[in-house]
Design a protein around this motif. Structure first.
Motif, PDB file in Angstrom:
ATOM      1  N   ASP A  71      22.680 -12.076  -5.834  1.00 18.96           N
ATOM      2  CA  ASP A  71      23.081 -13.470  -6.073  1.00 18.96           C
ATOM      3  C   ASP A  71      22.441 -14.456  -5.096  1.00 18.96           C
ATOM      4  O   ASP A  71      22.119 -15.586  -5.474  1.00 18.96           O
ATOM      5  CB  ASP A  71      24.606 -13.609  -5.997  1.00 18.96           C
ATOM      6  CG  ASP A  71      25.316 -12.839  -7.101  1.00 18.96           C
ATOM      7  OD1 ASP A  71      24.708 -12.669  -8.177  1.00 18.96           O
ATOM      8  OD2 ASP A  71      26.453 -12.397  -6.877  1.00 18.96           O
ATOM      9  N   ASN A  72      22.238 -14.032  -3.843  1.00 22.77           N
ATOM     10  CA  ASN A  72      21.776 -15.025  -2.862  1.00 22.77           C
ATOM     11  C   ASN A  72      20.883 -14.465  -1.751  1.00 22.77           C
ATOM     12  O   ASN A  72      20.579 -15.184  -0.793  1.00 22.77           O
ATOM     13  CB  ASN A  72      22.974 -15.746  -2.222  1.00 22.77           C
ATOM     14  CG  ASN A  72      24.013 -14.779  -1.661  1.00 22.77           C
ATOM     15  OD1 ASN A  72      23.691 -13.639  -1.322  1.00 22.77           O
ATOM     16  ND2 ASN A  72      25.260 -15.234  -1.590  1.00 22.77           N
ATOM     17  N   GLU A  73      20.445 -13.211  -1.884  1.00 22.84           N
ATOM     18  CA  GLU A  73      19.611 -12.633  -0.831  1.00 22.84           C
ATOM     19  C   GLU A  73      18.271 -12.114  -1.342  1.00 22.84           C
ATOM     20  O   GLU A  73      17.542 -11.457  -0.608  1.00 22.84           O
ATOM     21  CB  GLU A  73      20.379 -11.507  -0.117  1.00 22.84           C
ATOM     22  CG  GLU A  73      21.565 -12.036   0.686  1.00 22.84           C
ATOM     23  CD  GLU A  73      22.412 -10.941   1.323  1.00 22.84           C
ATOM     24  OE1 GLU A  73      23.199 -11.279   2.233  1.00 22.84           O
ATOM     25  OE2 GLU A  73      22.308  -9.762   0.922  1.00 22.84           O
ATOM     26  N   ILE A  74      17.938 -12.419  -2.601  1.00 22.35           N
ATOM     27  CA  ILE A  74      16.667 -11.984  -3.199  1.00 22.35           C
ATOM     28  C   ILE A  74      16.049 -13.146  -3.964  1.00 22.35           C
ATOM     29  O   ILE A  74      16.755 -13.888  -4.656  1.00 22.35           O
ATOM     30  CB  ILE A  74      16.880 -10.786  -4.157  1.00 22.35           C
ATOM     31  CG1 ILE A  74      17.531  -9.600  -3.425  1.00 22.35           C
ATOM     32  CG2 ILE A  74      15.539 -10.347  -4.768  1.00 22.35           C
ATOM     33  CD1 ILE A  74      17.947  -8.468  -4.352  1.00 22.35           C
ATOM     34  N   LEU A  75      14.740 -13.308  -3.854  1.00 20.21           N
ATOM     35  CA  LEU A  75      13.993 -14.333  -4.579  1.00 20.21           C
ATOM     36  C   LEU A  75      12.761 -13.696  -5.210  1.00 20.21           C
ATOM     37  O   LEU A  75      11.987 -13.022  -4.522  1.00 20.21           O
ATOM     38  CB  LEU A  75      13.565 -15.458  -3.635  1.00 20.21           C
ATOM     39  CG  LEU A  75      12.630 -16.530  -4.213  1.00 20.21           C
ATOM     40  CD1 LEU A  75      13.335 -17.332  -5.305  1.00 20.21           C
ATOM     41  CD2 LEU A  75      12.124 -17.459  -3.108  1.00 20.21           C
ATOM     42  N   VAL A  76      12.566 -13.899  -6.509  1.00 22.41           N
ATOM     43  CA  VAL A  76      11.382 -13.410  -7.213  1.00 22.41           C
ATOM     44  C   VAL A  76      10.304 -14.486  -7.128  1.00 22.41           C
ATOM     45  O   VAL A  76      10.565 -15.659  -7.411  1.00 22.41           O
ATOM     46  CB  VAL A  76      11.699 -13.086  -8.683  1.00 22.41           C
ATOM     47  CG1 VAL A  76      10.448 -12.604  -9.411  1.00 22.41           C
ATOM     48  CG2 VAL A  76      12.799 -12.025  -8.767  1.00 22.41           C
ATOM     49  N   THR A  77       9.094 -14.088  -6.751  1.00 23.99           N
ATOM     50  CA  THR A  77       8.024 -15.041  -6.471  1.00 23.99           C
ATOM     51  C   THR A  77       6.754 -14.714  -7.257  1.00 23.99           C
ATOM     52  O   THR A  77       6.647 -13.659  -7.874  1.00 23.99           O
ATOM     53  CB  THR A  77       7.684 -15.025  -4.966  1.00 23.99           C
ATOM     54  OG1 THR A  77       7.275 -13.694  -4.596  1.00 23.99           O
ATOM     55  CG2 THR A  77       8.876 -15.446  -4.125  1.00 23.99           C
ATOM     56  N   VAL A  78       5.807 -15.628  -7.203  1.00 21.05           N
ATOM     57  CA  VAL A  78       4.505 -15.406  -7.837  1.00 21.05           C
ATOM     58  C   VAL A  78       3.650 -14.596  -6.869  1.00 21.05           C
ATOM     59  O   VAL A  78       2.908 -15.142  -6.055  1.00 21.05           O
ATOM     60  CB  VAL A  78       3.830 -16.736  -8.209  1.00 21.05           C
ATOM     61  CG1 VAL A  78       2.483 -16.464  -8.890  1.00 21.05           C
ATOM     62  CG2 VAL A  78       4.722 -17.541  -9.132  1.00 21.05           C
ATOM     63  N   GLY A  79       3.790 -13.298  -6.942  1.00 24.88           N
ATOM     64  CA  GLY A  79       3.103 -12.404  -6.024  1.00 24.88           C
ATOM     65  C   GLY A  79       3.745 -12.413  -4.656  1.00 24.88           C
ATOM     66  O   GLY A  79       4.547 -13.294  -4.313  1.00 24.88           O
ATOM     67  N   GLY A  80       3.368 -11.415  -3.846  1.00 25.90           N
ATOM     68  CA  GLY A  80       3.841 -11.399  -2.466  1.00 25.90           C
ATOM     69  C   GLY A  80       3.305 -12.571  -1.675  1.00 25.90           C
ATOM     70  O   GLY A  80       3.932 -13.029  -0.715  1.00 25.90           O
ATOM     71  N   SER A  81       2.148 -13.093  -2.083  1.00 24.71           N
ATOM     72  CA  SER A  81       1.520 -14.201  -1.346  1.00 24.71           C
ATOM     73  C   SER A  81       2.404 -15.442  -1.334  1.00 24.71           C
ATOM     74  O   SER A  81       2.531 -16.117  -0.308  1.00 24.71           O
ATOM     75  CB  SER A  81       0.163 -14.533  -1.958  1.00 24.71           C
ATOM     76  OG  SER A  81      -0.728 -13.448  -1.858  1.00 24.71           O
ATOM     77  N   GLU A  82       3.005 -15.768  -2.483  1.00 25.42           N
ATOM     78  CA  GLU A  82       3.900 -16.929  -2.492  1.00 25.42           C
ATOM     79  C   GLU A  82       5.096 -16.700  -1.582  1.00 25.42           C
ATOM     80  O   GLU A  82       5.564 -17.604  -0.889  1.00 25.42           O
ATOM     81  CB  GLU A  82       4.393 -17.249  -3.910  1.00 25.42           C
ATOM     82  CG  GLU A  82       5.129 -18.584  -3.966  1.00 25.42           C
ATOM     83  CD  GLU A  82       6.377 -18.625  -4.824  1.00 25.42           C
ATOM     84  OE1 GLU A  82       7.267 -19.449  -4.537  1.00 25.42           O
ATOM     85  OE2 GLU A  82       6.466 -17.831  -5.789  1.00 25.42           O
ATOM     86  N   ALA A  83       5.618 -15.474  -1.584  1.00 25.31           N
ATOM     87  CA  ALA A  83       6.763 -15.154  -0.736  1.00 25.31           C
ATOM     88  C   ALA A  83       6.424 -15.345   0.738  1.00 25.31           C
ATOM     89  O   ALA A  83       7.225 -15.883   1.509  1.00 25.31           O
ATOM     90  CB  ALA A  83       7.221 -13.717  -0.999  1.00 25.31           C
ATOM     91  N   ILE A  84       5.223 -14.914   1.141  1.00 27.24           N
ATOM     92  CA  ILE A  84       4.791 -15.090   2.534  1.00 27.24           C
ATOM     93  C   ILE A  84       4.697 -16.573   2.871  1.00 27.24           C
ATOM     94  O   ILE A  84       5.192 -17.034   3.908  1.00 27.24           O
ATOM     95  CB  ILE A  84       3.436 -14.393   2.763  1.00 27.24           C
ATOM     96  CG1 ILE A  84       3.583 -12.883   2.620  1.00 27.24           C
ATOM     97  CG2 ILE A  84       2.867 -14.742   4.138  1.00 27.24           C
ATOM     98  CD1 ILE A  84       2.259 -12.141   2.498  1.00 27.24           C
ATOM     99  N   ASP A  85       4.069 -17.346   1.994  1.00 25.22           N
ATOM    100  CA  ASP A  85       3.899 -18.778   2.219  1.00 25.22           C
ATOM    101  C   ASP A  85       5.249 -19.475   2.335  1.00 25.22           C
ATOM    102  O   ASP A  85       5.474 -20.275   3.254  1.00 25.22           O
ATOM    103  CB  ASP A  85       3.075 -19.369   1.076  1.00 25.22           C
ATOM    104  CG  ASP A  85       2.844 -20.864   1.238  1.00 25.22           C
ATOM    105  OD1 ASP A  85       2.409 -21.277   2.327  1.00 25.22           O
ATOM    106  OD2 ASP A  85       3.094 -21.615   0.282  1.00 25.22           O
TER     107      ASP A  85
END
Length: 391
Positions: A92-106
């Protein structure tokens, strides 16, 4: 006439293009080139994953998902992190799906780093950490890891790098390009340095499924005391051979993840819907496919490392990711010079170690996510090249 030098962001203008892409782009214009340069699996995405993506389109699942991700995928990621790495994250509040790992790092760096904050980055390491830090206004502080330490960050190196302005430590393990890993005891030693500080950790674990030698991947967040200070980045590109699907995720304390979510909302909206439905299938039913690819990589790893050592290029055993990082110091050439001459004379593309930081000088990166035939032929050509430069 517009003076574009006065229009462009100076930080961006001063950035060097990726050293990885430089040699790949040259190789793509040549015939009969064997490229060991790009870290992309040569396996097709497993059929059942592709099928799930196709079915999602056929069923008309082409709308936005929730900003943070399709709830079914968030739940599967939560189960996966628990099953694989003994980590508990609330979908619910501790995971985010991103556009690749690169977006998550940014997003992670931008959420925590303000102008003047220092970010500790071990090198040699993946090319994005330093420029992303600079784009956020942060100051990269480089730890030059050493071959004699198996390219691990030592407690002494970390302690010496910390100042009152340190905000974030990046741990890029398993490491691209060195193949280094950090074991649980190594991470515990780093925690002893961090435990009385507010320094956060960005743990880039995109290669976590690709560790070799018998020991499973050790996630920093699983070490006592580290969960609350760690954002774990992972994704589907490497382990599931889903590079073009562009899907990653970040996990961490809700106080941090709520800030990543805001950046993601404004910059991205949501990750691709089709890719998310494919990823649900990947996490539910593709452990055997991942294991098959792991075994293949391990075989190729042994062939490549043995080959380099046999022809006289000292190569430590990479224990993670899918790269070998042999030393070319015996040739007397710089990494850039070696790679250019090898490419033009023998049509073998590898990447200079300096693409991953100054401490990569004297090394080259070769990927073993290619067929055995490509690897053995590349080693043969490199041996031929070495014999010619000795003559």
């Amino acid at each position: 006439m517009i003076d574009y030098s006065k229009v462009l962001n100076k930080t961006v203008s001063d950035m060097k293009p990726s050293g990885i892409r430089k040699f790949f782009d040259i190789a793509s214009t040549m015939e009969d080139v064997i490229s060991l340069g790009v870290g992309e699996p040569d396996f097709q995405t497993p059929w059942q994953i592709r099928k799930a993506g196709i079915e999602s389109l056929e069923k008309g699942r082409t709308k936005y998902t929730s900003n943070k991700g399709e709830i079914k995928l968030l739940r599967e990621i939560s189960k996966y992190m628990k099953r694989k790495y003994s980590l508990d994250y609330c979908p619910d509040n501790e995971i985010l799906v991103t556009v690749g790992g690169s977006e998550a790092i940014d997003a992670c760096v931008r959420a925590m780093v303000s102008a003047g904050d220092e970010v500790i980055i071990p090198q040699p390491s993946y090319v994005c950490y330093e420029p992303i830090t600079m784009l956020a206004g942060g100051v990269p502080v480089i730890i030059n890891t050493k071959a004699e330490n198996d390219f691990k960050v030592t407690p002494e190196e970390l302690k010496n790098a910390i100042t009152e302005r340190t905000k974030l430590l990046i741990l890029p393990y398993p490491c691209n390009p060195t193949g280094a890993i950090m074991e649980k005891e190594d991470i515990k030693a780093l925690y002893e340095v961090l435990k009385d500080t507010n320094i956060m950790v960005l743990s880039d674990e995109i290669y976590s499924e690709l560790t070799f030698g018998g020991k499973p991947h050790a996630s920093p967040a699983a070490v006592d005391g580290m969960w609350e200070r760690t954002v774990t980045i992972n994704g589907f590109s490497k382990a599931f051979s889903m590079t073009g699907w562009r899907l990653g995720f970040a996990c961490g304390p809700k106080e941090i993840m709520s800030q990543l979510l805001k950046i993601h909302q404004y910059a991205i909206m949501c990750a691709p819907t089709t890719s998310q439905y494919a990823a649900i299938e990947a996490l539910r039913n593709c452990d055997e496919d991942v294991e098959h690819m792991h075994k293949e990589y391990n075989m190729r790893r042994r062939i490549m490392v043995s080959g380099f050592n046999k022809i006289g290029l000292t190569c430590r055993e990479p224990k993670g990711a899918f790269y070998a990082f042999p030393s070319i110091k015996s040739t007397g050439m710089t990494s850039e010079e070696f790679c250019e001459k090898l490419l033009y004379s023998k049509k073998v593309a590898v990447v200079p170690g300096t693409a991953f930081g100054d401490s990569g000088e004297g090394f080259i990166r070769a990927s073993y996510c290619y067929s055995v035939e490509h690897i053995t032929e590349a080693i043969r050509r490199i041996e031929e090249f070495l014999n010619e430069i000795k003559a």
